[in-house]
Motif scaffolding. Structure first.
Motif, short mmCIF file in Angstrom:
data_model
loop_
_atom_site.label_atom_id
_atom_site.label_comp_id
_atom_site.label_asym_id
_atom_site.label_seq_id
_atom_site.Cartn_x
_atom_site.Cartn_y
_atom_site.Cartn_z
N GLY A 37 0.82 -1.47 0.21
CA GLY A 37 0.38 0.40 -0.01
C GLY A 37 0.96 1.20 0.42
O GLY A 37 0.55 2.31 -0.87
N THR A 134 -7.11 5.15 0.44
CA THR A 134 -7.13 4.16 1.02
C THR A 134 -8.34 3.18 0.67
O THR A 134 -7.91 1.96 0.62
N LEU A 137 -7.85 1.37 -2.79
CA LEU A 137 -7.29 0.67 -1.88
C LEU A 137 -7.72 -0.91 -1.71
O LEU A 137 -7.51 -2.25 -2.14
#
Length: 222
Positions: A37, A134, A137
């Motif tokens: 990430g 976020t 993802l």
């Protein structure tokens, strides 16, 4: 022919190998996912940290990391990871930590390759709907990335299983540690080698077959 095995806890040694593999695999998957990430993050500092981590750790021999965990963290800094003076527990936990640190870099790169297979348009469409980085993802990119990299991750898991033999360097009584002891005490080198080769084949072959089957089932068809 195998009478010499009676005096040794063979199953116990392989059980330690299994525990090392399972705990290290779970930790590596979590830390490797976070690193992946960060590798694709829009924040330069996070990208730089993850890139440096992966490039540095992948180029350090695993034995050096294991020995550093024992000499550096435990004997120098007195970090016991909750072992309370039990050296077996401390060494086991330090070995798991070292395996996580090392293996997470390979998990990260496998996942990053999976992220690259997700069409950019999907992320752009999600951002257009108001999702944060976020959320994009976690909800859009990673689920597809994981489905694309089951085979590479299974290779990492099999390599991790074999790498657990390095834990013998700091006294963790896993399979190779027992093998070393048996070779020193017995005159059955070929039989001892055959037993441990068979043991590792039994551990790794089903893992490869099962995850290969899973990879076909969950493969993303584009």
């Amino acid at each position: 022919m195998f009478d010499f095995l009676d005096g040794y806890d063979l199953l116990g040694a392989f059980w330690v190998t299994v525990k090392l593999t399972v705990f290290s695999a779970l930790g590596s998957l979590i830390w490797g996912t976070l690193l992946a990430g960060m590798r694709v993050s829009p924040v330069p500092l996070m990208r730089g940290f993850a890139t440096a981590y992966v490039n540095v750790i992948r180029n350090i021999p695993l034995t050096v990391i294991i020995v550093f965990a024992s000499l550096g963290l435990f004997q120098t800094l007195q970090i016991t990871l909750g072992g309370d003076g039990d050296f077996k527990v401390i060494n086991f936990r330090l070995a798991v930590l070292a395996f996580i640190v090392y293996t997470a870099s390979f998990v990260c790169e496998a996942l990053r390759s999976g992220i690259n297979t997700v069409p950019v348009g999907q992320a752009e469409a999600a951002r257009a709907l108001g999702l944060s980085f976020t959320q994009v993802l976690r909800l859009i990119v990673l689920p597809q990335a994981f489905r694309s990299v089951v085979n590479p991750l299974s290779n990492v898991l099999i390599a991790l299983t074999k790498n657990t033999t390095v834990a013998a360097a700091i006294g963790v009584a896993e399979a190779s540690y027992l093998m070393k002891e048996m070779v020193e005490n017995e005159a059955q080198l070929l039989l001892i080698s055959g037993v441990f080769v068979l043991g590792f084949v039994v551990l790794t072959l089903p893992t490869g077959l099962i995850l290969g089957w899973v990879a076909k089932k969950v493969a993303v068809k584009r």
